[in-house]
Design a protein around this motif. Structure first.
Motif, PDB file in Angstrom:
ATOM      1  N   LYS A  20      -8.845   0.613  14.641  1.00 46.02           N
ATOM      2  CA  LYS A  20      -8.827   2.033  14.260  1.00 46.02           C
ATOM      3  C   LYS A  20      -9.505   2.202  12.913  1.00 46.02           C
ATOM      4  O   LYS A  20      -9.233   1.463  11.964  1.00 46.02           O
ATOM      5  N   ASP A 174      -4.131   7.021  14.704  1.00 49.54           N
ATOM      6  CA  ASP A 174      -3.360   5.776  14.569  1.00 49.54           C
ATOM      7  C   ASP A 174      -2.496   5.581  15.819  1.00 49.54           C
ATOM      8  O   ASP A 174      -2.468   4.502  16.415  1.00 49.54           O
ATOM      9  N   GLY A 229       0.267   9.120   4.946  1.00 49.77           N
ATOM     10  CA  GLY A 229      -0.673   8.581   5.931  1.00 49.77           C
ATOM     11  C   GLY A 229      -0.323   7.190   6.428  1.00 49.77           C
ATOM     12  O   GLY A 229      -0.830   6.739   7.463  1.00 49.77           O
ATOM     13  N   LYS A 233       0.577   4.796  10.768  1.00 45.27           N
ATOM     14  CA  LYS A 233      -0.009   3.460  10.928  1.00 45.27           C
ATOM     15  C   LYS A 233       1.064   2.426  11.286  1.00 45.27           C
ATOM     16  O   LYS A 233       0.896   1.650  12.224  1.00 45.27           O
TER      17      LYS A 233
HETATM   18 MG   LIG Z   1      -4.535   8.979   8.484  1.00 50.08          MG
END
Ligand SMILES: [Mg+2]
Ligand SMILES: Nc1ncnc2c1ncn2[C@@H]1O[C@H](COP(=O)(O)OP(=O)(O)OP(=O)(O)O)[C@@H](O)[C@H]1O
Length: 278
Positions: A20, A174, A229, A233
């Motif tokens: 990714k 993600d 963020g 993930k």
């Molecule tokens: Mg992101």
């Protein structure tokens, strides 16, 4: 060093690795060595599959059109008009930019979104409320990926899903990568980003955590050390592991050839999350 690298390369031949690549890295206008690494991996007989977002570019395009961007818990509120722009940018510009970069680096890529061949089946996220056309992956029809890989191309997947009524749904890239890795039976999920790995800020210098167990990841989330963020993930990594992917990694693109180092060296790079305790 060289000999062990070649041993690793031989061991990885024929295996699938889902990678990714985030919008923020794309935005820098400099893909560094990521594209070159993907082409080299393909040449070495590995089957890389690239999944991408494109957040900053979507926001820029919405700005140009005078549309404001609202986020709720880190998710973009996506009304019908915004979804049109999201799809145009992700499946259009961002996807074709990556396909072109791979081609210029001597590889061959086929770009598709989650709508092509029904790749990413999605349904609307129910919570938080009022997100509009934001979806989560509920099924994967991965056969097209195998077909593209077997024909010698690198599949490049834009994170747009297809809803039950055929509508386009905006997916977190993600999460899409994690779901795809599990469904494809990938040997590894690698999430590239703009930080070296999962970090812990203590009293001194920030510390990069090179190995994390599933339990440790949950604790870092509960403690708020993993935030913003980084949350999708680690969630994607946990989903991939739960789906049978043996190892999941979060690594930075600032080190040249980070992807090759991760695959072809004993120590690897960045943060590795495994089901093994440790
Ligand atoms: Mg992101
Ligand atoms: N514990 C943590 N360790 C490292 N980074 C963290 C942590 N908690 C939060 N973050 C943030 O997560 C960010 C990475 O996620 P971000 O969504 O910004 O990047 P991306 O997914 O690669 O790109 P994009 O979302 O733009 O496509 C880091 O830049 C950092 O600000």
């Amino acid at each position: 060093m060289l000999a062990s690298g070649l041993h690793y390369a031989a061991a990885w031949r024929g295996r699938t690795v889902v990678v990714k690549y985030g919008g923020s890295v794309l935005d820098a206008g400099d893909a560094g060595t990521v594209i070159e690494d993907l082409v080299l991996l393909k040449g070495a007989g590995v089957n890389p599959v690239l999944v991408h977002g494109g957040g900053p570019e979507i926001t820029r395009m919405l700005d140009r059109l005078g549309k404001e961007t609202l986020f709720v818990q880190g998710l973009r509120v996506t009304d019908a008009e915004t979804m049109e722009i999201v799809e145009m940018v992700l499946a259009g510009r961002a996807n074709k930019a990556l396909v072109t970069m791979i081609s210029m680096a001597g590889g061959s890529a086929v770009g598709l979104s989650g709508k092509d061949a029904g790749l990413l089946q999605a349904s609307r996220l129910q919570a938080p409320e009022g997100l509009g056309f934001v979806g989560e992956v509920v099924g994967v029809r991965g056969a097209i990926i195998q077909t593209i890989s077997d024909a010698g191309h690198i599949p490049v997947v834009a994170s747009v899903g297809i809803g039950e009524g055929g509508e386009s749904l905006n997916l977190n890239a993600d999460h899409a990568a994690g779901a795809l890795a599990a469904a494809l039976g990938a040997s590894k999920l690698v999430i590239l980003t703009d930080v070296p790995g999962v970090m812990r800020t203590g009293p001194g210098e920030p510390e990069m955590l090179s190995t994390l167990s599933v339990g440790e990841v949950r604790q870092l989330m509960a403690d708020g050390i993993v935030s913003r963020g980084m949350i999708p993930k680690v969630e994607a990594c946990l989903n991939a592991l739960a789906g049978g992917v043996p190892s999941a990694h979060i690594i930075g693109t600032s080190t040249p050839h980070a992807l090759l180092i991760e695959l072809f060296t004993e120590a690897g790079i960045g943060t590795m999350i495994t089901t093994q305790a440790g």
